[in-house]
Design a protein around this motif. Structure first.
Motif, mmCIF file in Angstrom:
data_model
loop_
_atom_site.group_PDB
_atom_site.id
_atom_site.type_symbol
_atom_site.label_atom_id
_atom_site.label_comp_id
_atom_site.label_asym_id
_atom_site.label_seq_id
_atom_site.Cartn_x
_atom_site.Cartn_y
_atom_site.Cartn_z
ATOM 1 N N LEU A 12 0.838 -1.192 0.000
ATOM 2 C CA LEU A 12 0.000 0.000 0.000
ATOM 3 C C LEU A 12 0.877 1.247 0.000
ATOM 4 C CD1 LEU A 12 -2.573 -1.014 2.754
ATOM 5 C CD2 LEU A 12 -2.918 -1.068 0.298
ATOM 6 N N ALA A 13 0.657 2.124 -0.962
ATOM 7 C CA ALA A 13 1.337 3.429 -1.036
ATOM 8 C C ALA A 13 2.853 3.309 -0.960
ATOM 9 C CB ALA A 13 0.807 4.355 0.047
ATOM 10 N N ASP A 14 3.406 2.237 -1.449
ATOM 11 C CA ASP A 14 4.855 1.998 -1.472
ATOM 12 C C ASP A 14 5.529 2.086 -0.100
ATOM 13 O OD1 ASP A 14 4.872 1.554 -4.185
ATOM 14 O OD2 ASP A 14 5.203 3.662 -4.669
ATOM 15 N N ALA A 15 4.738 2.029 0.978
ATOM 16 C CA ALA A 15 5.356 2.156 2.287
ATOM 17 C C ALA A 15 4.674 1.332 3.367
ATOM 18 C CB ALA A 15 5.360 3.619 2.720
ATOM 19 N N LEU A 16 3.483 0.816 3.099
ATOM 20 C CA LEU A 16 2.728 0.129 4.143
ATOM 21 C C LEU A 16 2.470 -1.322 3.776
ATOM 22 C CD1 LEU A 16 0.101 2.911 4.796
ATOM 23 C CD2 LEU A 16 2.157 2.449 6.110
ATOM 24 N N LEU A 17 2.162 -2.097 4.769
ATOM 25 C CA LEU A 17 1.822 -3.502 4.600
ATOM 26 C C LEU A 17 0.325 -3.645 4.830
ATOM 27 C CD1 LEU A 17 3.109 -6.379 4.316
ATOM 28 C CD2 LEU A 17 3.076 -6.472 6.786
ATOM 29 N N GLY A 18 -0.382 -4.170 3.857
ATOM 30 C CA GLY A 18 -1.823 -4.330 3.973
ATOM 31 C C GLY A 18 -2.229 -5.788 3.862
ATOM 32 N N VAL A 19 -3.485 -6.057 4.233
ATOM 33 C CA VAL A 19 -4.034 -7.404 4.179
ATOM 34 C C VAL A 19 -5.338 -7.336 3.403
ATOM 35 C CG1 VAL A 19 -4.891 -9.348 5.514
ATOM 36 C CG2 VAL A 19 -3.022 -7.966 6.408
ATOM 37 N N LYS A 20 -5.451 -8.151 2.372
ATOM 38 C CA LYS A 20 -6.693 -8.185 1.605
ATOM 39 C C LYS A 20 -7.677 -9.118 2.309
ATOM 40 C CE LYS A 20 -6.789 -7.698 -2.839
ATOM 41 N NZ LYS A 20 -6.680 -7.896 -4.283
ATOM 42 N N LEU A 21 -8.875 -8.583 2.592
ATOM 43 C CA LEU A 21 -9.899 -9.345 3.290
ATOM 44 C C LEU A 21 -11.056 -9.647 2.353
ATOM 45 C CD1 LEU A 21 -10.078 -7.302 6.605
ATOM 46 C CD2 LEU A 21 -8.909 -9.457 6.224
ATOM 47 N N PRO A 22 -11.740 -10.769 2.552
ATOM 48 C CA PRO A 22 -12.934 -11.058 1.769
ATOM 49 C C PRO A 22 -14.024 -10.018 2.054
ATOM 50 C CG PRO A 22 -12.225 -12.999 3.001
ATOM 51 C CD PRO A 22 -11.376 -11.866 3.442
ATOM 52 N N ALA A 23 -14.872 -9.758 1.063
ATOM 53 C CA ALA A 23 -15.900 -8.721 1.201
ATOM 54 C C ALA A 23 -16.936 -9.076 2.256
ATOM 55 C CB ALA A 23 -16.575 -8.494 -0.146
ATOM 56 N N ASP A 24 -17.207 -10.344 2.472
ATOM 57 C CA ASP A 24 -18.250 -10.734 3.415
ATOM 58 C C ASP A 24 -17.742 -10.944 4.843
ATOM 59 O OD1 ASP A 24 -16.747 -12.921 2.796
ATOM 60 O OD2 ASP A 24 -18.423 -14.313 2.725
ATOM 61 N N THR A 25 -16.558 -10.477 5.147
ATOM 62 C CA THR A 25 -15.985 -10.655 6.480
ATOM 63 C C THR A 25 -16.606 -9.644 7.440
ATOM 64 O OG1 THR A 25 -13.909 -11.344 5.492
ATOM 65 C CG2 THR A 25 -13.854 -10.733 7.796
#
Length: 77
Positions: free
Chosen positions: A22-35
């Motif tokens: 994320l934004a060349d500086a952060l670590l993100g986690v992709k979550l399912p839409a129904d979570t």
């Protein structure tokens, strides 16, 4: 924090997941839409930790072995 760092382990609801840059500086986690309720766990264990643990353990075993031999020689004298 480097986003391409492979030392991060990510778990979503107890299942392994992958990271997203994320934004060349952060670590993100992709979550399912129904979570609805989600438990996200991030673990950071550097690979060099295991190497250091092995070296320290080997040094401790070597010291104990050396101490027992030295002690036997001292007792015999």
């Amino acid at each position: 924090m480097r986003t391409n760092d492979t030392d991060w382990e990510i778990y979503v609801n107890g299942q392994p997941s992958t990271s997203v840059k994320l934004a060349d500086a952060l670590l993100g986690v992709k979550l399912p839409a129904d979570t609805e309720i989600c438990k996200i766990e991030l673990r950071y264990v550097p690979h060099t930790f295991y190497i250091g643990l092995a070296v320290s353990g080997s040094a401790l075993l070597f010291f104990l072995f050396w101490y027992m031999i030295f002690r036997k020689k001292q007792i015999q004298n």
